[in-house]
Design a protein around this motif. Sequence first.
Motif, mmCIF file in Angstrom:
data_model
loop_
_atom_site.group_PDB
_atom_site.id
_atom_site.type_symbol
_atom_site.label_atom_id
_atom_site.label_comp_id
_atom_site.label_asym_id
_atom_site.label_seq_id
_atom_site.Cartn_x
_atom_site.Cartn_y
_atom_site.Cartn_z
ATOM 1 N N LYS A 94 -13.551 -0.592 141.626
ATOM 2 C CA LYS A 94 -13.477 -0.195 140.218
ATOM 3 C C LYS A 94 -14.802 -0.353 139.480
ATOM 4 O O LYS A 94 -14.955 0.153 138.379
ATOM 5 N N LYS A 95 -15.756 -1.060 140.074
ATOM 6 C CA LYS A 95 -16.990 -1.384 139.383
ATOM 7 C C LYS A 95 -18.158 -0.558 139.895
ATOM 8 O O LYS A 95 -18.200 -0.152 141.053
ATOM 9 N N LYS A 149 -9.238 1.673 127.271
ATOM 10 C CA LYS A 149 -10.350 2.512 127.712
ATOM 11 C C LYS A 149 -10.711 3.523 126.637
ATOM 12 O O LYS A 149 -11.899 3.801 126.393
ATOM 13 N N ALA A 207 -16.288 6.358 135.693
ATOM 14 C CA ALA A 207 -16.950 5.228 135.032
ATOM 15 C C ALA A 207 -17.092 5.546 133.550
ATOM 16 O O ALA A 207 -17.280 6.713 133.176
ATOM 17 N N GLU A 218 -12.166 -6.232 143.040
ATOM 18 C CA GLU A 218 -12.622 -5.331 141.981
ATOM 19 C C GLU A 218 -13.705 -4.356 142.414
ATOM 20 O O GLU A 218 -14.134 -3.518 141.625
ATOM 21 N N ASN A 235 -22.469 0.868 130.778
ATOM 22 C CA ASN A 235 -21.179 0.939 131.444
ATOM 23 C C ASN A 235 -20.469 -0.385 131.205
ATOM 24 O O ASN A 235 -21.046 -1.450 131.435
ATOM 25 N N THR A 236 -19.237 -0.332 130.746
ATOM 26 C CA THR A 236 -18.506 -1.562 130.429
ATOM 27 C C THR A 236 -17.740 -2.130 131.625
ATOM 28 O O THR A 236 -17.013 -3.111 131.486
ATOM 29 N N GLU A 237 -17.910 -1.526 132.792
ATOM 30 C CA GLU A 237 -17.213 -1.996 133.988
ATOM 31 C C GLU A 237 -18.196 -2.738 134.890
ATOM 32 O O GLU A 237 -19.035 -2.141 135.549
#
Length: 208
Positions: A110-111, A65, A38, A107, A85-87
């Motif tokens: 990934k999050k 990234k 992350a 998703e 966190n940008t996710e």
Amino acid sequence: LENGTAVRTFEELPMKIRLQVAAQVKHEYLVKLINEMAIDEVVDLLSQLPQRRVNALLNHVPKEKAEQISRLLGMSERTAGSIMNTEFISAKVTDTAGTVLDKIKNESKKKESIYYIYVLDEFNTLLGMVTLRQVLTSPPERIVSEFMHKRVAKVRVITNIKEVAEVFYKYDFNIVPVVDKQNIIQGIITMKDAFESVFGEIRKETQQ
């Protein structure tokens, strides 16, 4: 360890141990870990490494990234932007519950969190929020704007981390979104990261 297990294990290690591991593993292996970690965890790690090592690692990270990591590294460690966190999962204001559910399924791995979904316009302005429970219990054809929460507790990128912790204490959320002065979403902060950061700052102040 299998790569996913290795990443999760590495992220749970105390920072002192992470740094020892980073110093001993091969450069290629550390790049592989960073590419799966992350964003906020990567920033925490790289902020403790020599700049030359950081530059070498970022050269092997996807450009988008790497740019996010560099931007977060440049922020003050006392602000919300440094620990966000940008996710995260977002939805457009015109999406249906069915569309959002499909997005969550695609998703989720990934999050960092899938429970809160942030509703945005075409400019990524934060308009509201829906929960996973709402998405699951709404008819697939229902538009998210019809059942979203329009009043969302949030913090600014420049908000001091102590104030961020106060927001969690006041509203009892597990996650809050981070926005800029135009109310454009920039990332999210978990309660865990907020309290770990504020306790770290308090320790530094008492040691001075």
